[in-house]
Scaffold this active site. Structure first.
Site, mmCIF file in Angstrom:
data_model
loop_
_atom_site.group_PDB
_atom_site.id
_atom_site.type_symbol
_atom_site.label_atom_id
_atom_site.label_comp_id
_atom_site.label_asym_id
_atom_site.label_seq_id
_atom_site.Cartn_x
_atom_site.Cartn_y
_atom_site.Cartn_z
ATOM 1 N N ASP A 32 0.700 -1.418 0.004
ATOM 2 C CA ASP A 32 -0.074 0.013 -0.108
ATOM 3 C C ASP A 32 0.915 1.121 -0.067
ATOM 4 O OD1 ASP A 32 -3.384 0.965 1.137
ATOM 5 O OD2 ASP A 32 -1.973 1.722 0.975
ATOM 6 N N THR A 35 -1.670 6.583 0.781
ATOM 7 C CA THR A 35 -2.444 8.242 0.159
ATOM 8 C C THR A 35 -2.841 8.333 1.521
ATOM 9 O OG1 THR A 35 -4.873 7.559 -0.542
ATOM 10 C CG2 THR A 35 -2.718 6.769 -1.757
ATOM 11 N N LEU A 80 -6.711 -4.647 -4.554
ATOM 12 C CA LEU A 80 -7.855 -3.158 -4.604
ATOM 13 C C LEU A 80 -7.199 -1.947 -4.510
ATOM 14 C CD1 LEU A 80 -8.029 -5.588 -1.850
ATOM 15 C CD2 LEU A 80 -10.241 -4.743 -1.471
ATOM 16 N N GLU A 83 -7.539 4.781 -6.228
ATOM 17 C CA GLU A 83 -8.658 6.215 -5.803
ATOM 18 C C GLU A 83 -9.671 6.009 -6.019
ATOM 19 O OE1 GLU A 83 -7.398 9.292 -4.636
ATOM 20 O OE2 GLU A 83 -5.590 8.678 -4.857
ATOM 21 N N THR A 133 -16.126 -2.715 -9.013
ATOM 22 C CA THR A 133 -17.188 -2.029 -9.053
ATOM 23 C C THR A 133 -18.641 -2.302 -9.562
ATOM 24 O OG1 THR A 133 -18.269 0.623 -8.476
ATOM 25 C CG2 THR A 133 -15.828 0.602 -9.735
ATOM 26 N N ASP A 134 -19.558 -1.296 -9.122
ATOM 27 C CA ASP A 134 -20.769 -2.058 -10.056
ATOM 28 C C ASP A 134 -21.140 -0.157 -10.405
ATOM 29 O OD1 ASP A 134 -21.992 -0.352 -7.961
ATOM 30 O OD2 ASP A 134 -23.218 -1.479 -7.406
ATOM 31 N N GLU A 135 -20.520 0.561 -10.756
ATOM 32 C CA GLU A 135 -20.080 2.054 -11.128
ATOM 33 C C GLU A 135 -19.622 1.908 -12.821
ATOM 34 O OE1 GLU A 135 -19.358 5.283 -8.918
ATOM 35 O OE2 GLU A 135 -19.519 4.301 -7.160
ATOM 36 N N TYR A 159 -14.096 8.761 -11.938
ATOM 37 C CA TYR A 159 -13.306 7.545 -10.690
ATOM 38 C C TYR A 159 -13.948 5.958 -11.878
ATOM 39 C CZ TYR A 159 -14.725 3.977 -7.753
ATOM 40 O OH TYR A 159 -14.461 2.454 -6.964
ATOM 41 N N SER A 162 -12.058 5.485 -15.237
ATOM 42 C CA SER A 162 -10.940 4.415 -15.218
ATOM 43 C C SER A 162 -11.070 2.814 -14.000
ATOM 44 C CB SER A 162 -9.675 5.607 -13.263
ATOM 45 O OG SER A 162 -10.495 5.351 -12.328
ATOM 46 N N LYS A 163 -12.077 3.215 -13.069
ATOM 47 C CA LYS A 163 -11.761 1.600 -13.155
ATOM 48 C C LYS A 163 -12.382 0.626 -14.261
ATOM 49 C CE LYS A 163 -12.068 0.014 -9.203
ATOM 50 N NZ LYS A 163 -10.820 -0.197 -8.706
ATOM 51 N N PRO A 214 -24.785 16.858 4.831
ATOM 52 C CA PRO A 214 -25.196 17.289 3.376
ATOM 53 C C PRO A 214 -25.582 16.644 2.525
ATOM 54 C CG PRO A 214 -23.090 17.363 3.662
ATOM 55 C CD PRO A 214 -23.581 16.957 4.492
ATOM 56 N N TYR A 216 -26.905 15.234 -1.244
ATOM 57 C CA TYR A 216 -26.616 15.897 -2.645
ATOM 58 C C TYR A 216 -28.027 16.058 -3.763
ATOM 59 C CZ TYR A 216 -21.435 15.462 -2.223
ATOM 60 O OH TYR A 216 -20.480 15.545 -1.559
#
Ligand code: NAD
Ligand code: TYD
Length: 358
Positions: A32, A35, A80, A83, A133-135, A159, A162-163, A214, A216
């Site tokens: 690792d 970061t 894993l 960012e 990720t599912d994104e 993000y 990039s994944k 907050p 969104y």
């Protein structure tokens, strides 16, 4: 087994390392960069184990990764390191391209070179497990449809793009070079040791000090939340049992609107932290609707039937039990939180929420 785990000081990586050291006889090398998101304190429970080693290394540093692979001789790599925060990828995508795309490429090449030195038997048994990720699938507009392993990629943010890119590289290294890979695409995780820039820990922390919560846009966006320890169990099953070349979606069968998540946290805090900050009558009164995230994905929801059918994995935690455990963990671990709320964290909060007085 010897497992080289990248990003093992992060939120999910540390859960995986703790799970493996505490529940198996395997050896772990945690690689690792540390970061802002990496925190060795998340590994305090297992750091003294003789089966655990840490190396502060950047996955983009090819020579260093080559050396570690040669020295440790892993049977599998669980990747894993990344960012991981969508909002950061919007305000500064460069690190996401560097680590998630270039870093994954460097790690794949280093692993391929190492894998080529193994005996035939070891070569076949070896696994490169890419954690994604599912994104990558973009978002779902309807209320019923689910992400399948075959859903076309349509990422929305720097993000997720990039994944998605890193997933494509991993598949290409399987198809072209025969590197024995497995890929998992998981929904939103929550639980202990989650960095308080993400929704759930941010809301808990802000509420405890009487800051605005907050939300969104209109808060109607939907995420499918999975308790991080359930994800760790799933990942271990995949790296040890899955067939080479397969992809598995992992999810919590647990869709929630953001605003409902925030209200549930407030209700839990009313019960578990009744001594509120001065001037706060109800935690819910702190909810503040703020400017929406650009390109905000509306709904994520996973069909996790393949991993259930093939590997017998199902989540053990419900959202009610998992969220209660999470809130209790934050209440008992305010020192962990205080130590990571360093200068860098303060700068991020100031930059991200400056116009919203959060
Ligand atoms: P995180 O941000 O908490 O941790 C990432 C870790 O990677 C940190 O310890 C960081 O120091 C390390 N790292 C970053 N750049 C590095 C580099 N160049 N070299 C070596 N280490 C580096 O992330 P997380 O939430 O634990 O996510 C872990 C993985 O799971 C990521 O690949 C992410 O895309 C994926 N994922 C996350 C979620 C989620 O809800 N958090 C859901 C699905 C998939
Ligand atoms: P987040 O935890 O950043 O995960 P992701 O963007 O990867 O899903 O955000 C979860 C959801 O919560 C997402 O729809 C954005 C929303 N959100 C807020 O409403 N307010 C916030 O302050 C944050 C950080 C997120």
């Amino acid at each position: 087994m010897k497992l080289l785990i990248t990003g093992g000081a992060g939120f999910i990586g540390s859960a995986v390392v703790r799970h493996i050291i505490q529940n198996t006889d395997n050896h772990v090398l945690n690689l690792d960069k540390l970061t802002y998101a990496g925190n060795l304190e998340s590994l305090a429970a297992i750091e003294d184990s003789e089966r655990y080693t840490f190396s502060q290394t950047d996955i983009c540093d090819r020579a260093a990764v080559d050396q570690l692979l040669q020295k440790f001789q892993p049977d599998a790599v669980m990747h894993l390191a990344a960012e991981s925060h969508v909002d950061r990828s919007i305000s500064g995508p460069a690190d996401f391209i560097e680590t998630n795309i270039i870093g994954t490429y460097q790690l794949l090449e280093a692993t391929r070179q190492y894998w080529n030195t193994l005996s035939e038997g070891k070569k076949q048994a070896f696994r490169f497990h890419h954690i994604s990720t599912d994104e990558v699938y973009g978002d779902l507009e309807g209320t019923e449809d689910l992400f399948l392993e075959t859903t076309p990629y349509a990422p929305s943010s720097p993000y997720s793009a990039s994944k998605a890119s890193s997933d494509h590289l991993v598949r290409a290294w399987y198809r072209t070079y025969g590197l024995p890979v497995v890929i998992t695409n998981c929904s939103n995780n929550y639980g202990p040791y989650h960095f308080p820039e993400k929704l759930i820990p941010l809301i808990i922390q802000n509420a405890l000090v009487g800051k605005a919560l907050p939300v969104y846009g209109n808060g109607h966006q939907i995420r499918d939340w999975l308790f991080v320890e359930d994800h760790a169990r799933a990942l271990y099953k995949v790296v040890t049992e899955a067939t080479v070349g397969e992809t598995y979606n992992i999810g919590g069968h647990n869709e929630q609107k953001n605003i409902d998540v925030v209200k549930t946290i407030c209700a839990l805090l009313e019960e578990l932290a009744p001594n509120k900050p001065e001037g706060v009558e109800h935690y819910q009164d702190l909810i503040t609707y703020v400017t929406d995230r650009p390109g905000h994905d509306l709904r994520y929801a996973i069909d996790a039937s393949k991993i259930q059918k093939d590997l017998g994995w199902v989540p053990q935690e419900s959202f009610a039990t998992g969220l209660r455990k999470t809130v209790e963990w934050y209440l008992s671990n305010q020192k962990w939180v205080a130590r990571i709320q360093s200068g860098e964290y303060q700068n991020w909060i100031k930059q991200q929420y400056q116009t919203e007085k959060a």
